[in-house]
Structure formats: C-alpha cells, structure tokens
Design a protein around this motif. Structure first.
Motif, mmCIF file in Angstrom:
data_model
loop_
_atom_site.group_PDB
_atom_site.id
_atom_site.type_symbol
_atom_site.label_atom_id
_atom_site.label_comp_id
_atom_site.label_asym_id
_atom_site.label_seq_id
_atom_site.Cartn_x
_atom_site.Cartn_y
_atom_site.Cartn_z
ATOM 1 N N GLN A 135 0.800 -1.224 0.000
ATOM 2 C CA GLN A 135 0.000 0.000 0.000
ATOM 3 C C GLN A 135 0.833 1.275 0.000
ATOM 4 O OE1 GLN A 135 -3.460 -0.115 -0.239
ATOM 5 N NE2 GLN A 135 -2.931 -2.256 -0.619
ATOM 6 N N CYS A 136 2.156 1.155 -0.014
ATOM 7 C CA CYS A 136 2.992 2.351 0.020
ATOM 8 C C CYS A 136 3.173 2.917 -1.382
ATOM 9 C CB CYS A 136 4.363 2.026 0.621
ATOM 10 S SG CYS A 136 5.389 3.502 0.819
ATOM 11 N N LEU A 137 2.834 4.189 -1.545
ATOM 12 C CA LEU A 137 2.980 4.872 -2.829
ATOM 13 C C LEU A 137 4.022 5.980 -2.748
ATOM 14 C CD1 LEU A 137 -0.803 5.150 -3.791
ATOM 15 C CD2 LEU A 137 0.830 3.393 -4.470
ATOM 16 N N LEU A 138 4.770 6.033 -1.633
ATOM 17 C CA LEU A 138 5.688 7.139 -1.415
ATOM 18 C C LEU A 138 6.809 7.152 -2.457
ATOM 19 C CD1 LEU A 138 6.371 9.541 0.378
ATOM 20 C CD2 LEU A 138 7.636 7.993 1.886
ATOM 21 N N SER A 139 7.416 6.006 -2.719
ATOM 22 C CA SER A 139 8.494 5.945 -3.709
ATOM 23 C C SER A 139 7.994 6.354 -5.088
ATOM 24 C CB SER A 139 9.078 4.522 -3.762
ATOM 25 O OG SER A 139 10.085 4.430 -4.738
ATOM 26 N N SER A 140 6.806 5.907 -5.424
ATOM 27 C CA SER A 140 6.220 6.253 -6.722
ATOM 28 C C SER A 140 5.921 7.741 -6.806
ATOM 29 C CB SER A 140 4.936 5.443 -6.938
ATOM 30 O OG SER A 140 4.336 5.762 -8.169
ATOM 31 N N ALA A 141 5.389 8.307 -5.717
ATOM 32 C CA ALA A 141 5.011 9.717 -5.720
ATOM 33 C C ALA A 141 6.225 10.634 -5.761
ATOM 34 C CB ALA A 141 4.159 10.025 -4.484
ATOM 35 N N ILE A 142 7.296 10.255 -5.045
ATOM 36 C CA ILE A 142 8.470 11.114 -4.967
ATOM 37 C C ILE A 142 9.346 10.999 -6.212
ATOM 38 C CG2 ILE A 142 10.660 11.457 -3.743
ATOM 39 C CD1 ILE A 142 9.233 10.835 -1.162
ATOM 40 N N GLY A 184 8.830 8.364 -8.948
ATOM 41 C CA GLY A 184 8.336 7.582 -10.064
ATOM 42 C C GLY A 184 8.783 6.130 -10.044
ATOM 43 N N ARG A 185 9.314 5.653 -8.920
ATOM 44 C CA ARG A 185 9.741 4.259 -8.803
ATOM 45 C C ARG A 185 8.766 3.524 -7.893
ATOM 46 N NH1 ARG A 185 16.144 4.088 -7.530
ATOM 47 N NH2 ARG A 185 15.423 2.088 -6.685
ATOM 48 N N SER A 186 7.873 2.762 -8.502
ATOM 49 C CA SER A 186 6.789 2.135 -7.756
ATOM 50 C C SER A 186 7.232 0.851 -7.082
ATOM 51 C CB SER A 186 5.622 1.825 -8.702
ATOM 52 O OG SER A 186 4.648 1.027 -8.049
ATOM 53 N N GLY A 187 6.955 0.744 -5.791
ATOM 54 C CA GLY A 187 7.216 -0.494 -5.082
ATOM 55 C C GLY A 187 6.380 -1.634 -5.621
ATOM 56 N N ASN A 188 5.206 -1.339 -6.128
ATOM 57 C CA ASN A 188 4.334 -2.367 -6.687
ATOM 58 C C ASN A 188 4.747 -2.789 -8.092
ATOM 59 O OD1 ASN A 188 2.391 -2.902 -4.572
ATOM 60 N ND2 ASN A 188 1.718 -0.802 -4.856
ATOM 61 N N GLN A 224 13.058 3.106 -1.439
ATOM 62 C CA GLN A 224 13.153 3.167 0.019
ATOM 63 C C GLN A 224 13.266 4.596 0.559
ATOM 64 O OE1 GLN A 224 16.345 0.303 1.051
ATOM 65 N NE2 GLN A 224 14.695 -1.091 1.607
ATOM 66 N N PRO A 225 12.349 5.477 0.187
ATOM 67 C CA PRO A 225 12.390 6.832 0.748
ATOM 68 C C PRO A 225 12.170 6.855 2.254
ATOM 69 C CG PRO A 225 10.340 6.468 -0.454
ATOM 70 C CD PRO A 225 11.224 5.305 -0.763
ATOM 71 N N CYS A 226 11.576 5.783 2.805
ATOM 72 C CA CYS A 226 11.377 5.726 4.256
ATOM 73 C C CYS A 226 12.699 5.631 5.008
ATOM 74 C CB CYS A 226 10.479 4.556 4.626
ATOM 75 S SG CYS A 226 11.086 2.961 4.055
ATOM 76 N N ARG A 227 13.786 5.273 4.319
ATOM 77 C CA ARG A 227 15.095 5.149 4.959
ATOM 78 C C ARG A 227 15.919 6.433 4.869
ATOM 79 N NH1 ARG A 227 13.741 0.800 7.885
ATOM 80 N NH2 ARG A 227 13.199 -1.004 6.574
ATOM 81 N N LYS A 228 15.331 7.510 4.382
ATOM 82 C CA LYS A 228 16.053 8.772 4.228
ATOM 83 C C LYS A 228 15.778 9.693 5.428
ATOM 84 C CE LYS A 228 17.419 7.761 -0.017
ATOM 85 N NZ LYS A 228 17.182 6.316 -0.003
ATOM 86 N N PRO A 229 16.699 10.639 5.701
ATOM 87 C CA PRO A 229 16.449 11.606 6.788
ATOM 88 C C PRO A 229 15.454 12.680 6.346
ATOM 89 C CG PRO A 229 18.560 12.057 5.747
ATOM 90 C CD PRO A 229 18.045 10.805 5.113
#
Length: 397
Positions: free
Chosen positions: A179-186, A188-192, A198-203
C-alpha cells in the motif's frame, strides 16, 4: 513430536540460493528477471532458473517464484508465456499480487500452487477467506497481523484448505505491505512494480506551520528533533520467541532478504534452522551468541514486530546496519589521530572489521587497519576526530 513449520529463505541470486540450501532451508523464494517485487536483486534468467530449480529439488528443497508485481495489460501475453515456463520448469509455487495475474494462472496452469503475496495486504480473516475462495493455496500475511489473530483463524483456515505464511526476520515496511505509494510519488519508482527506492530510509526534517485560505502551507518552521530518520522502521526478529510461533497455525516462517548478501542468508537461515530443530527435540533455549550473530549479520535495531504485539516498531536513530554496540570512546589523541575505545562487550575489533562511531550530529564509519588492546581499552586510528563518549558499533566481522 512437534510439527515444525517450513523454513523459507530468500534467494536473490544463485549464490544466495546455495547459501540458503546449505544452511538448512526447507524452501526458497526467488524471482525471474521480470514480474518480481525486487527488480534490483540479481534474480534469475531462464537458464539460471532452470539450474536453480534442479539444484534445489535434488536436495529436497522447494522453490517458490515471485510473480508479485502489478501487471499492465500490454504485459499479459508475456506473463502467460512466463507462467507456462515456470510450470514446465517444475516451480513448486508462484507468489502473486495482481488478481488478474492470479486468474490467468488459475486457468493456464491450474496445477501450479498459488500463494497470495504479502503485497496483497491480507491482514484479516475476511481477506484470508477471500483468498481461499480465489483458489489460493497459501496466504503470506501482512506484517501487521498478530499471532493471537492467527491462532483465532486456525480452524477456519484448515477448513478452507489455506496455509498461512508469516515473516519472522528482516526488514519491515513503513506502510501496510503493498500500500505504500511514497516511492512512486516522490521519484516515479513504484514499489508495486518492484522498484521501491526506500524513501522511508532517508532523513527528513519535520516542518510546522499554518494554512492559507486555499489550504496551502505557509510560515513553515523546522521542529527540533533528536532523530532524523522519522519514518524508518526497525528490523523484525522473533528468534527469542520462536517456540511461540511454532505452536501457532503458521505453516511457513519467512526470512526477508532478497537484496541481502549470500553471507547474510547463510547466517540467518542456519540460526533459525538450529533453533527449529532444537525446539522439535524439546531442548531449545535462546542463545545469546546466536542473537549476537543475527545482529552482526544486519540489523536496524530489532523489534518483535506487530506479530508479537510490539507497540512501536520505529527505529528513528539510523536507517542502515546498526551492528552490535561494543563500547564507547574514552579519549581521542589528535596528535596521533587515535581513539581509545572502552569495551563493554566481549567482542574485540580486529583488522578488517567494520566500525561505526555515533554521537549527536556525527556518524563515522571505518574499516579497522590495526587495533591494539590493553587494560580494557582498544586504540584505533580514525580518519577524522571523534568525540569522547561516542558509541562504537561493530557492523561487520
């Protein structure tokens, strides 16, 4: 005799496959060059896939192939051909996220087992029963499901003929799986589509402000925080509570890590294998040495996860391998460029080991070239000045 669940290990490359099997995995999961949710792993072309399945089957190990991206309409013909190839090669099961792909597989290769990928976000009983009605043989549960919920589902899952698989070790996703769309939104690299950046691993810097009459933010100011990785999670590790998982209806214990090294796969798989075998003999108790080795293999600080009821799974201090705390800096000699580290563990750094020095506002890594131990202190040359009191972690041994 205790019924042991299957131990399922990641195989992101042929080398990792060999490591997993040598370490005692009952089954491995891997991907071809397309349609897998880890596009940037080494993965397997047709020849390598053929060899991998033969290699595993000769050793009594099952092979599950991930076909768990969302499928575009213009890919359906290629997908159909790929599914038939996997069936012909003797794959034991395929993991699917896309319901259209699952329907196609059911019609084209009905004898090939279908597992509902964790990307399907099945996190409750109605979802699991829906998968059973869709002719799935197994559900890889979302990481948010608890062991108590799984126990309540047991009889209904058995009646529905649906196996349950749960992650027990490795990285956690910030969002519900799939359900995470963050990588795609930031970026254009969709986890799906297998391309999560892995933008969740950034500061990040947390901002606070007001809204104007159109709802746009204004007057934003940074909020002071002790930690920078505000949406990074810890790593899952249920090793200490493995006997509790074994007594549940879970049929397969899954280790995350198709992007990890063969060495990581070997270490983690072998530790869980030994633990499961000892549980079956009735002679198991958690080993501090094994817990240390799991941490040394890779960790972002461990959590028992939602599976065992953890209230907070976040690890906001850092997002990379934390290693094992071995001491702190007692003093620093600027003339010699040398730090004196007071040890707090039995581990002593040696030449070739990786270390990280951490203090507020500073993080520095190095590979040990020379370590001199005396009176509980280890003297190390460092490329930069380090502060007394900085914590020292062993990240590679």
């Amino acid at each position: 005799m205790i019924r042991l669940p299957e131990l399922l290990a990641p195989a992101g490359s042929p080398q990792a496959l060999h490591s997993a099997i040598a370490a005692g995995a009952d089954a491995v999961y891997l991907s071809g060059k397309r349609f897998g949710a880890r596009k940037f792993a080494a993965n397997f072309d047709h020849k390598a896939m053929t060899e991998a399945i033969d290699y595993a089957h000769l050793r009594g190990v099952k092979v599950y192939v991930t076909v768990n991206t969302l499928i575009r309409e213009d890919e359906l013909l290629d997908l159909a051909e790929y599914l038939v190839q996997l069936y012909d090669l003797g794959a034991d099961a395929i993991l699917l996220q896309d319901l259209g792909a699952a329907s196609l597989a059911r019609r084209l290769v009905p004898d090939l087992e279908r597992h509902a990928s964790t990307q399907m976000t099945i996190h409750n009983l109605p979802g699991a029963l829906y998968a059973a009605q869709g002719s799935f043989n197994r559900v890889v549960l979302a990481r948010e499901v608890t062991i108590e919920e799984i126990k309540r589902w047991g009889q209904k899952m058995e009646k529905a003929g649906l196996g349950l698989e749960a992650f027990v070790h490795g990285a956690l996703c910030y969002s519900y799986s799939g359900q995470c769309l963050l990588s795609s939104a930031i970026g254009g690299r969709s986890g799906n589509r297998g391309m999560c950046a892995q933008p969740c691993r950034k500061p990040y810097v947390l901002m606070h402000g007001r809204k104007d009459e159109y709802g746009r933010p204004e007057g934003l100011q940074a909020v002071a925080q002790k930690e920078s990785y505000i949406i990074s999670t810890r790593d899952l590790c249920v090793y200490r509570h493995l006997d509790k998982i074994v007594r549940s209806p879970v049929q397969s214990l899954k280790i995350e890590g198709r992007m990890k090294s063969p060495q990581y796969v070997a270490i983690v798989t072998s530790i869980y294998r030994r633990a499961l075998d000892a549980i079956a003999r009735g002679s198991w108790s958690p080993s501090k040495e094994d817990e240390r080795d799991l941490a040394l293999a890779f960790n972002r600080d461990f959590t028992i996860g939602h599976l065992l009821g953890a209230k907070d799974v976040m690890g906001r201090g850092m997002s990379d391998n934390q290693g094992v705390l071995i001491g702190s800096v007692a003093s620093y000699d600027p003339q010699r460029g040398e730090a004196a580290v007071r040890l707090c563990a039995s581990l002593v750094p040696e030449k070739g080991d990786g270390l990280v020095f951490q203090s507020p506002g500073q993080e520095m890594g190095l590979v040990v070239q020379k370590a001199i131990e005396k009176d509980g202190l280890v003297r190390l040359r460092t490329p930069d000045r380090v502060r007394p009191g900085a914590r020292v972690f062993l990240t590679g041994s």
